[in-house]
Design an enzyme around this catalytic site. Structure first.
Site, PDB file in Angstrom:
ATOM      1  N   GLY A 149       0.837  -1.205   0.000  1.00 43.63           N
ATOM      2  CA  GLY A 149       0.000   0.000   0.000  1.00 43.63           C
ATOM      3  C   GLY A 149       0.866   1.247   0.000  1.00 43.63           C
ATOM      4  N   ASN A 150       0.239   2.393   0.195  1.00 42.26           N
ATOM      5  CA  ASN A 150       1.003   3.634   0.336  1.00 42.26           C
ATOM      6  C   ASN A 150       0.338   4.507   1.394  1.00 42.26           C
ATOM      7  OD1 ASN A 150      -1.005   5.402  -1.005  1.00 42.26           O
ATOM      8  ND2 ASN A 150      -0.496   4.152  -2.804  1.00 42.26           N
ATOM      9  N   ARG A 151       0.926   5.644   1.668  1.00 41.53           N
ATOM     10  CA  ARG A 151       0.480   6.447   2.819  1.00 41.53           C
ATOM     11  C   ARG A 151      -0.672   7.396   2.508  1.00 41.53           C
ATOM     12  NH1 ARG A 151       4.398   5.678   6.722  1.00 41.53           N
ATOM     13  NH2 ARG A 151       6.457   5.209   5.877  1.00 41.53           N
ATOM     14  N   SER A 152      -1.240   7.331   1.324  1.00 37.67           N
ATOM     15  CA  SER A 152      -2.332   8.248   0.993  1.00 37.67           C
ATOM     16  C   SER A 152      -3.518   8.028   1.939  1.00 37.67           C
ATOM     17  CB  SER A 152      -2.767   8.019  -0.457  1.00 37.67           C
ATOM     18  OG  SER A 152      -3.937   8.754  -0.704  1.00 37.67           O
ATOM     19  N   ALA A 211      -3.679   7.816  -5.173  1.00 40.81           N
ATOM     20  CA  ALA A 211      -2.281   7.379  -5.291  1.00 40.81           C
ATOM     21  C   ALA A 211      -2.334   5.912  -5.722  1.00 40.81           C
ATOM     22  CB  ALA A 211      -1.579   7.533  -3.949  1.00 40.81           C
TER      23      ALA A 211
END
Ligand code: FMN
Length: 400
Positions: free
Chosen positions: A210-213, A277
């Site tokens: 995943g990512n931090r969005s 994102a």
């Protein structure tokens, strides 16, 4: 500016237990800058005191049609005539029937009959009352006349009955009011599709990349677009935040799911804001079973690129396309390259390290006309300012 700022809202409160919830709505609308005139029915005063609404709105509470100020400033029809929106919440079965019958024997019914402003009703009643043929017919009559009648929520009622008849929560009512007020706004009649949040690319049934969005920016943009009158479709990756009311929410997990949701949503879109994102890579396949730890052995994941979601839409119907570039280096050059490569009409660049998952953001706006910037500010206000900039460019684009 908040769409509620300076708006004249007549709030009709009727005799239902749910009247206590409307105190919160009166407060929220007032804090957002609206002038809220509360009309209480006689029955409503059995449930909540007028002093509560008076204190929350800073305005006298109205009720008696015969006791209006002597200077005639608020005549029995004047309140409805100058209102931007009339809200009836909670709307009792009795009130719904009286309005449907065109009665005007007290201040609330008279105001509704006399107004040309949009009217919103939030029914609240026992499920049997709501399902009774009389109420069903009355609600249909009101909808047929162009009134907005919200669907009540399902759940446990005050008298411990479970069913459909509970008044929607104050923030839902506020969203519906914003959507009604926005109808005549600059995005009125347009369909705006917004992607938000990050995607989750599964490794196995319990793990993902995943990512931090956080989705904050995209959700705030969706709320603002709704306030400006748009019909909004919000395609969101997994987030932990509450979605805005009165937008169509499509939840997805992966980039591929987002791609297919987008293909459906843009079929009649006028604007696309690609704020999500989206993961650039995904594991070539997700393991069917949880991957077990094997002593000291490491794990190598084989990643394949995800499709470019905007490029895939290139051959479709013409609509205004806004992209986002969150970069860690060479912000302007990278963003400009993306604008050209993806055939976007506008790109919004920000420093990924400084903004992703953070409450504040500074933005650089790039289109073929040049570069502009919005200073560092909380994401909610940045979103509003950004959407106004997008709308200005969209309006120019429409002329071409
Ligand atoms: C304790 C209590 C709770 C009530 N709750 C509701 C309600 O939730 N919805 C409703 O339609 N009527 C409800 N009623 C009945 C209304 O108060 C009654 O129909 C009243 O005449 C409505 O007046 P109004 O529409 O002028 O406010 C309730 C009555 C009592 C005594």
């Amino acid at each position: 500016m908040d769409i509620l700022d300076g708006k004249k809202i007549v709030l009709g409160v009727c005799g239902s237990i749910a009247a206590y919830k409307v105190a919160q709505l009166a407060r929220d609308l007032t804090l957002a800058g609206a002038q809220v005139d509360v009309i209480m029915t006689e029955a409503a005063t059995r449930f909540v005191g007028a002093a509560t609404f008076q204190a929350l709105t800073g305005r006298p509470v109205l009720g008696d049609m015969w006791a209006l100020p002597e200077n005639g400033a608020v005549g029995h029809v004047a309140l409805g005539a100058r209102a931007d929106v009339v809200v009836v919440a909670p709307a009792t079965a009795n009130r719904i029937a009286r309005i449907a019958a065109g009665m005007s024997d007290d201040l609330l019914t008279t105001t509704i009959l006399a107004t040309r402003a949009p009217v919103l009703l939030a029914p609240a009643m026992n499920p049997q009352m709501y399902a009774s043929p009389a109420t069903v017919a009355n609600v249909a009559t009101l909808r047929g006349r162009g009134y907005t009648v919200l669907e009540p929520d399902e759940g446990r009622m005050a008298e411990h009955v479970v069913g459909k008849g509970r008044m929607p929560e104050p923030h839902t009512l506020e969203g519906a009011i914003r959507a009604l007020l926005g109808r005549s706004g600059p995005l009125g009649g347009y369909h705006v599709v917004i992607t938000a949040g990050g995607t989750h690319e599964p490794i196995d049934p319990v793990r993902y990349i995943g990512n931090r969005s956080s989705g904050q920016m995209g959700y705030a943009l969706a709320a603002r677009a709704r306030d400006l009158g748009a019909r909004v479709t919000l395609i969101s990756g997994p987030t932990a935040i509450t979605p805005p009311v009165a937008v169509t929410l499509v939840r997805v997990e992966t980039a591929l799911e987002m791609q297919s949701a987008l293909a459906d949503a843009v079929a009649d879109a006028d604007m696309l804001i690609m704020n999500a994102a989206v993961a650039d890579f995904r594991p070539i396949e997700a393991a069917e079973q949880k991957i077990k730890k094997r002593g000291d052995a490491g794990l190598t994941l084989h990643l394949v690129p995800n499709p470019d979601l905007v490029a895939g839409l290139a051959d479709r119907r013409e609509f205004f396309k806004v992209g986002f570039a969150a970069e860690t280096n060479d912000l302007l050059a990278n963003a400009q390259g993306k604008l050209e490569r993806k055939g976007l009409d506008m790109i919004v660049a920000n420093d990924a390290v400084l903004s992703i998952g953070q409450p504040e953001i500074a933005l650089t706006l790039i289109d073929r006309g040049g570069v502009a910037s919005l200073p560092q500010q909380p994401k909610a206000t940045a979103a509003a300012a950004l959407l106004d900039q997008i709308v200005a460019r969209f309006q120019r684009w429409l002329l071409h």
